[in-house]
Design an enzyme around this catalytic site. Sequence first.
Site, PDB file in Angstrom:
ATOM      1  N   ASP A   1       0.871  -1.192   0.000  1.00 15.17           N
ATOM      2  CA  ASP A   1       0.000   0.000   0.000  1.00 15.17           C
ATOM      3  C   ASP A   1       0.896   1.226   0.000  1.00 15.17           C
ATOM      4  O   ASP A   1       2.138   1.126  -0.063  1.00 15.17           O
ATOM      5  CB  ASP A   1      -0.953  -0.004   1.217  1.00 15.17           C
TER       6      ASP A   1
ATOM      7  N   GLY B   1       4.422   1.431  -2.023  1.00 10.33           N
ATOM      8  CA  GLY B   1       4.535   1.792  -3.435  1.00 10.33           C
ATOM      9  C   GLY B   1       3.216   2.287  -3.982  1.00 10.33           C
ATOM     10  O   GLY B   1       2.258   2.499  -3.245  1.00 10.33           O
ATOM     11  N   ASP B   2       3.218   2.466  -5.294  1.00 11.90           N
ATOM     12  CA  ASP B   2       2.061   3.014  -6.004  1.00 11.90           C
ATOM     13  C   ASP B   2       1.624   1.960  -7.020  1.00 11.90           C
ATOM     14  O   ASP B   2       2.410   1.616  -7.921  1.00 11.90           O
ATOM     15  CB  ASP B   2       2.507   4.320  -6.686  1.00 11.90           C
ATOM     16  N   PHE B   3       0.404   1.462  -6.882  1.00 11.22           N
ATOM     17  CA  PHE B   3       0.002   0.361  -7.772  1.00 11.22           C
ATOM     18  C   PHE B   3      -0.220   0.809  -9.216  1.00 11.22           C
ATOM     19  O   PHE B   3      -0.470  -0.005 -10.080  1.00 11.22           O
ATOM     20  CB  PHE B   3      -1.142  -0.467  -7.218  1.00 11.22           C
TER      21      PHE B   3
ATOM     22  N   HIS C   1     -13.152  -1.465  -7.598  1.00  5.95           N
ATOM     23  CA  HIS C   1     -14.392  -0.661  -7.616  1.00  5.95           C
ATOM     24  C   HIS C   1     -14.130   0.819  -7.328  1.00  5.95           C
ATOM     25  O   HIS C   1     -15.003   1.648  -7.559  1.00  5.95           O
ATOM     26  CB  HIS C   1     -15.447  -1.259  -6.656  1.00  5.95           C
TER      27      HIS C   1
HETATM   28  C1  LIG Z   1     -11.078   0.916  -0.359  1.00  9.70           C
HETATM   29  S1  LIG Z   1      -9.506   0.783   0.388  1.00  9.70           S
HETATM   30  C2  LIG Z   1      -9.373  -0.974   0.572  1.00  9.70           C
HETATM   31  C3  LIG Z   1      -8.347  -1.381   1.595  1.00  9.70           C
HETATM   32  C4  LIG Z   1      -8.239  -2.880   1.831  1.00  9.70           C
HETATM   33  N1  LIG Z   1      -7.974  -3.622   0.606  1.00  9.70           N
HETATM   34  C5  LIG Z   1      -9.466  -3.409   2.523  1.00  9.70           C
HETATM   35  O1  LIG Z   1     -10.217  -4.146   1.899  1.00  9.70           O
HETATM   36  O2  LIG Z   1      -9.686  -3.080   3.700  1.00  9.70           O
HETATM   37  C6  LIG Z   1      -8.407   1.148  -0.951  1.00  9.70           C
HETATM   38  C7  LIG Z   1      -6.932   1.026  -0.638  1.00  9.70           C
HETATM   39  O3  LIG Z   1      -6.192   1.356  -1.818  1.00  9.70           O
HETATM   40  C8  LIG Z   1      -5.032   2.042  -1.403  1.00  9.70           C
HETATM   41  N2  LIG Z   1      -4.507   2.832  -2.518  1.00  9.70           N
HETATM   42  C9  LIG Z   1      -5.091   3.905  -3.117  1.00  9.70           C
HETATM   43  N3  LIG Z   1      -4.294   4.373  -4.096  1.00  9.70           N
HETATM   44  C10 LIG Z   1      -3.178   3.595  -4.107  1.00  9.70           C
HETATM   45  C11 LIG Z   1      -2.006   3.583  -4.910  1.00  9.70           C
HETATM   46  N4  LIG Z   1      -1.831   4.459  -5.900  1.00  9.70           N
HETATM   47  N5  LIG Z   1      -1.076   2.625  -4.672  1.00  9.70           N
HETATM   48  C12 LIG Z   1      -1.250   1.717  -3.663  1.00  9.70           C
HETATM   49  N6  LIG Z   1      -2.362   1.678  -2.881  1.00  9.70           N
HETATM   50  C13 LIG Z   1      -3.311   2.613  -3.100  1.00  9.70           C
HETATM   51  C14 LIG Z   1      -5.531   2.910  -0.277  1.00  9.70           C
HETATM   52  O4  LIG Z   1      -4.462   3.394   0.502  1.00  9.70           O
HETATM   53  C15 LIG Z   1      -6.460   1.943   0.452  1.00  9.70           C
HETATM   54  O5  LIG Z   1      -5.775   1.219   1.440  1.00  9.70           O
END
Ligand SMILES: C[S@@+](CC[C@H](N)C(=O)[O-])C[C@H]1O[C@@H](n2cnc3c(N)ncnc32)[C@H](O)[C@@H]1O
Length: 353
Positions: A220, A243-245, A263
């Site tokens: 994350d 990192g950044d996905f 989503h």
């Molecule tokens: C809706 S939350 C879901 C978190 C987790 N998967 C859960 O089910 O509890 C979305 C997640 O995507 C992460 N996220 C958003 N943009 C991101 C990016 N560019 N790179 C990595 N993670 C990211 C957020 O930090 C967050 O933890």
Amino acid sequence: MSTWRRRHRQNLEITEMTDSPAVPAPVTLFGMLAGMWQSRAICVAAQLKIADALADGPRPTAELAAWTGTNTPSLRRLLRALARQGVFVELDDDSFGNSPLSEVLSPKAAGSMYAMAMGIADWGWRSWAELEHSVRTGEPAFDKLYGKGLFDWFSADDPDAGALFDDSMTGFSASVDEPVSHALDLTGVRRLVDVGGGHGRLAVTVLDAFPDLTEAVLFDQTHVLAQVPAAIRERDRLRLTEGDFFQAVPVGAEAYIMKMILHDWSDENAVHILSRCREAMAPGGRVLAAEVVLDPQRSAPFAYLLDLQMLTVLTGKERTEEEFRALYAAAGLQLTRVIPTGSMFSIVEGVAI
Ligand SMILES: C[S@@+](CC[C@H](N)C(=O)[O-])C[C@H]1O[C@@H](n2cnc3c(N)ncnc32)[C@H](O)[C@@H]1O
């Protein structure tokens, strides 16, 4: 049965009695329109931390008002209205107690909805006031109000709201991680990456359920991983990688799980995330997305409201199986199955081709 449990049951019975098919349409619709009142009342009770004040048992209204710094008759009206909805229990001696629904408003409760209430009361509330903008333009109301996307705003402008958001995901996950984990087929998987895994609750649940997994990588953003609780951070077989996905995800795992990620994003960005996963894995590697899969015959009405939440605060949406199939194909993945989990999420499995 204790007095306040009995009263809680009575309150629910009264609610059911008024919910009869003989109710005229305008009255039913008025009740639906006023759903906003219910949400707001719950959020205020959460903000006042009433559930915590009642942790050791029922308390007189005047004492609760003194504890919360509120006006006694008005607090009584708030709690009375909520008790009629099954949130709190009203007793005969002008006191209130917790009910099963109000208990989870405490930040300390397992599966706490406290942080969820804080988000809905704040940026969620303001964004939904601008729903019409999203319906007219297809753009997130959140971005119009705050000048940037939700996740960018969390990291750049309001880390406290971001931390609450992460907590809200963990609280909600307490109800769904076990069924999701139980439904997983990790045959042949030694290393698993949880993409956008937040504070790691799902990763740890999967490690518990699959003792043969060599490693789970919690992936994350930097500021999100910085808040991972010590008990999870120090967990054996769990590695945290920031990192950044949209740039890259950790390479070489046999499976990439992601819950409530696709989503959040437009089709274009969802394909970017899936493509980064596809690049990181060998042919035969798998993506396991835990998501709502819309099906008009089976999906609960709530799934379609969640879709509106994605429209209002993010660029994403809830999708049908066919829509997931198209996203996967665009990223070089073949959708192989949709596995129900017994929760609101299904596992959408894709294999690298
Ligand atoms: C809706 S939350 C879901 C978190 C987790 N998967 C859960 O089910 O509890 C979305 C997640 O995507 C992460 N996220 C958003 N943009 C991101 C990016 N560019 N790179 C990595 N993670 C990211 C957020 O930090 C967050 O933890």
